[in-house]
Scaffold this motif. Structure first.
Motif, PDB file in Angstrom:
ATOM      1  N   ARG A   1       0.983 -20.384   2.145  1.00 48.91           N
ATOM      2  CA  ARG A   1       0.283 -19.308   1.445  1.00 48.91           C
ATOM      3  C   ARG A   1       0.489 -17.952   2.122  1.00 48.91           C
ATOM      4  NH1 ARG A   1      -5.478 -22.024  -0.557  1.00 48.91           N
ATOM      5  NH2 ARG A   1      -4.549 -23.218  -2.267  1.00 48.91           N
ATOM      6  N   ARG A   2       0.497 -17.945   3.447  1.00 46.87           N
ATOM      7  CA  ARG A   2       0.691 -16.672   4.149  1.00 46.87           C
ATOM      8  C   ARG A   2       2.115 -16.160   3.980  1.00 46.87           C
ATOM      9  NH1 ARG A   2      -1.944 -16.589  10.037  1.00 46.87           N
ATOM     10  NH2 ARG A   2      -1.518 -14.359   9.691  1.00 46.87           N
TER      11      ARG A   2
ATOM     12  N   ARG B   1       8.674 -17.346   6.051  1.00 45.24           N
ATOM     13  CA  ARG B   1       8.961 -16.242   5.125  1.00 45.24           C
ATOM     14  C   ARG B   1      10.449 -15.926   5.103  1.00 45.24           C
ATOM     15  NH1 ARG B   1      10.192 -11.007   4.724  1.00 45.24           N
ATOM     16  NH2 ARG B   1      10.616 -10.961   6.951  1.00 45.24           N
ATOM     17  N   ARG B   2      11.079 -15.911   6.273  1.00 45.16           N
ATOM     18  CA  ARG B   2      12.506 -15.616   6.335  1.00 45.16           C
ATOM     19  C   ARG B   2      13.331 -16.734   5.695  1.00 45.16           C
ATOM     20  NH1 ARG B   2      14.338 -15.877  10.902  1.00 45.16           N
ATOM     21  NH2 ARG B   2      12.631 -16.171  12.369  1.00 45.16           N
TER      22      ARG B   2
ATOM     23  N   LEU C   1       5.727 -12.192   0.981  1.00 51.28           N
ATOM     24  CA  LEU C   1       6.835 -11.908   0.064  1.00 51.28           C
ATOM     25  C   LEU C   1       6.329 -11.229  -1.208  1.00 51.28           C
ATOM     26  CD1 LEU C   1       8.960 -15.150   0.450  1.00 51.28           C
ATOM     27  CD2 LEU C   1       9.546 -12.868   1.262  1.00 51.28           C
ATOM     28  N   THR C   2       5.127 -11.590  -1.634  1.00 52.45           N
ATOM     29  CA  THR C   2       4.531 -10.941  -2.802  1.00 52.45           C
ATOM     30  C   THR C   2       4.228  -9.485  -2.506  1.00 52.45           C
ATOM     31  OG1 THR C   2       3.540 -13.051  -3.504  1.00 52.45           O
ATOM     32  CG2 THR C   2       2.640 -11.044  -4.475  1.00 52.45           C
ATOM     33  N   GLN C   3       3.642  -9.210  -1.346  1.00 59.01           N
ATOM     34  CA  GLN C   3       3.332  -7.845  -0.944  1.00 59.01           C
ATOM     35  C   GLN C   3       4.592  -6.995  -0.818  1.00 59.01           C
ATOM     36  OE1 GLN C   3       1.132  -8.388   2.673  1.00 59.01           O
ATOM     37  NE2 GLN C   3      -0.800  -8.810   1.619  1.00 59.01           N
TER      38      GLN C   3
ATOM     39  N   ILE D   1      10.678  -1.541  -7.328  1.00 58.47           N
ATOM     40  CA  ILE D   1      10.045  -1.372  -6.025  1.00 58.47           C
ATOM     41  C   ILE D   1       8.546  -1.553  -6.197  1.00 58.47           C
ATOM     42  CG2 ILE D   1       9.808   0.119  -4.025  1.00 58.47           C
ATOM     43  CD1 ILE D   1      12.702  -0.665  -4.825  1.00 58.47           C
ATOM     44  N   SER D   2       7.996  -2.537  -5.490  1.00 60.51           N
ATOM     45  CA  SER D   2       6.575  -2.814  -5.589  1.00 60.51           C
ATOM     46  C   SER D   2       5.903  -2.374  -4.300  1.00 60.51           C
ATOM     47  CB  SER D   2       6.336  -4.309  -5.836  1.00 60.51           C
ATOM     48  OG  SER D   2       4.977  -4.571  -6.029  1.00 60.51           O
ATOM     49  N   LYS D   3       5.005  -1.420  -4.416  1.00 57.55           N
ATOM     50  CA  LYS D   3       4.325  -0.867  -3.257  1.00 57.55           C
ATOM     51  C   LYS D   3       3.068  -1.666  -2.967  1.00 57.55           C
ATOM     52  CE  LYS D   3       3.559   2.440  -0.197  1.00 57.55           C
ATOM     53  NZ  LYS D   3       4.435   2.603   0.974  1.00 57.55           N
ATOM     54  N   SER D   4       2.893  -2.092  -1.712  1.00 60.30           N
ATOM     55  CA  SER D   4       1.726  -2.880  -1.336  1.00 60.30           C
ATOM     56  C   SER D   4       0.694  -1.983  -0.658  1.00 60.30           C
ATOM     57  CB  SER D   4       2.143  -4.016  -0.391  1.00 60.30           C
ATOM     58  OG  SER D   4       2.478  -3.497   0.885  1.00 60.30           O
TER      59      SER D   4
END
Length: 258
Positions: free
Chosen positions: A66-67, A32-33, A72-74, A94-97
């Motif tokens: 996928r994880r 992810r990083r 990153l999507t969340q 800003i997308s709130k998960s």
């Protein structure tokens, strides 16, 4: 970017000093990083490599990819369009998960600076709604804060928060906190879970002036009741978010019946 094997990804995690880390960082978090570097170097709405291309480039499993992509999507850093691909999200949105995070945590996660203006900080008696939700007697003392929250100086939301005063007896004397969640954490009432309701609305004239938008501008009305690990209600919040700068991201699944 050069290729990286799963062994190298694990090594990158293991390179953290032993006295700092207690558990080896998962491979999907290391990936992810790495993908975040790719996102930060790209333009908004630029398409990212496909899942198969990422598997080949970093020599990792499909599950690892996928994880990492899901995280990153969340976090609102990327978004997916069914049948088209995965794209870099606008930094200003800003997308709130579904994760329970504070406004400041949401903003910092997107490389922006959170701030705000304290409009009201007072002791108020619990009305019927607050008494019911916070499990206190009607008239019990609550601490009420109203704040205009900003990201990089841009107004994002109007926030009203009520907390039982017996949980934070020194808050009014201490003045406005940087983070209410940090305050609750210090008194042994760290937020653990929340029930949240989101509905569409528009701003009135007074709200429009504060949020720097026209009257009747679309907004998201969000009510949240937060509980600690013992199930105690520790915060009731009613917030008004600009709909052009904030959205809520949910991943849902369909239950299959035999």
């Amino acid at each position: 970017m050069t290729g990286n094997t799963e062994r190298e990804l694990a090594t990158a995690s293991a390179s953290v000093p032993a006295q700092v880390r207690t558990v080896r960082e998962p491979k999907h978090e290391v990936l992810r990083r790495r993908l975040l570097d790719l996102v930060e170097a790209a333009e908004a709405h630029q398409m990212l490599p496909s899942e198969r291309e990422l598997m080949q480039r970093y020599e990792v499993s499909r599950v690892t990819v996928r994880r990492a992509v899901e995280r990153l999507t969340q976090e609102g850093r990327i978004y997916r369009v069914q049948g088209a691909g995965t794209f870099v999200a606008e930094a200003e949105t800003i997308s709130k998960s579904l994760r329970l995070t504070s406004f400041s945590e949401d903003i910092r996660a997107r490389r922006m600076v959170p701030a705000g203006t304290l409009l009201v900080m007072e002791r108020v008696p619990a009305d019927v709604a607050n008494a019911r939700d916070l499990f206190v007697e009607p008239g019990a003392p609550l601490v009420h804060l109203e704040r205009l929250r900003t990201a990089d100086g841009v107004p994002m939301c109007l926030e009203n928060v009520w907390l039982p005063e017996h949980l934070v007896p020194d808050l009014l004397d201490a003045g406005e906190p940087d983070s209410l969640y940090d305050v609750l954490d210090r008194v042994g009432a760290a937020p653990e879970a929340a029930d949240q309701t989101v509905r569409a609305t528009v701003v009135d004239a007074a709200q429009a002036r504060l949020l720097k938008v026209p009257p009747q501008f679309p907004a998201l009305h969000v009510e949240r009741l937060t509980r600690d690990a013992r199930g105690r209600a520790v915060e009731r919040a009613v917030s008004l978010y600009r709909a052009d700068r904030y959205d809520f991201h949910f991943t849902i699944t369909r239950e299959r019946h035999p």
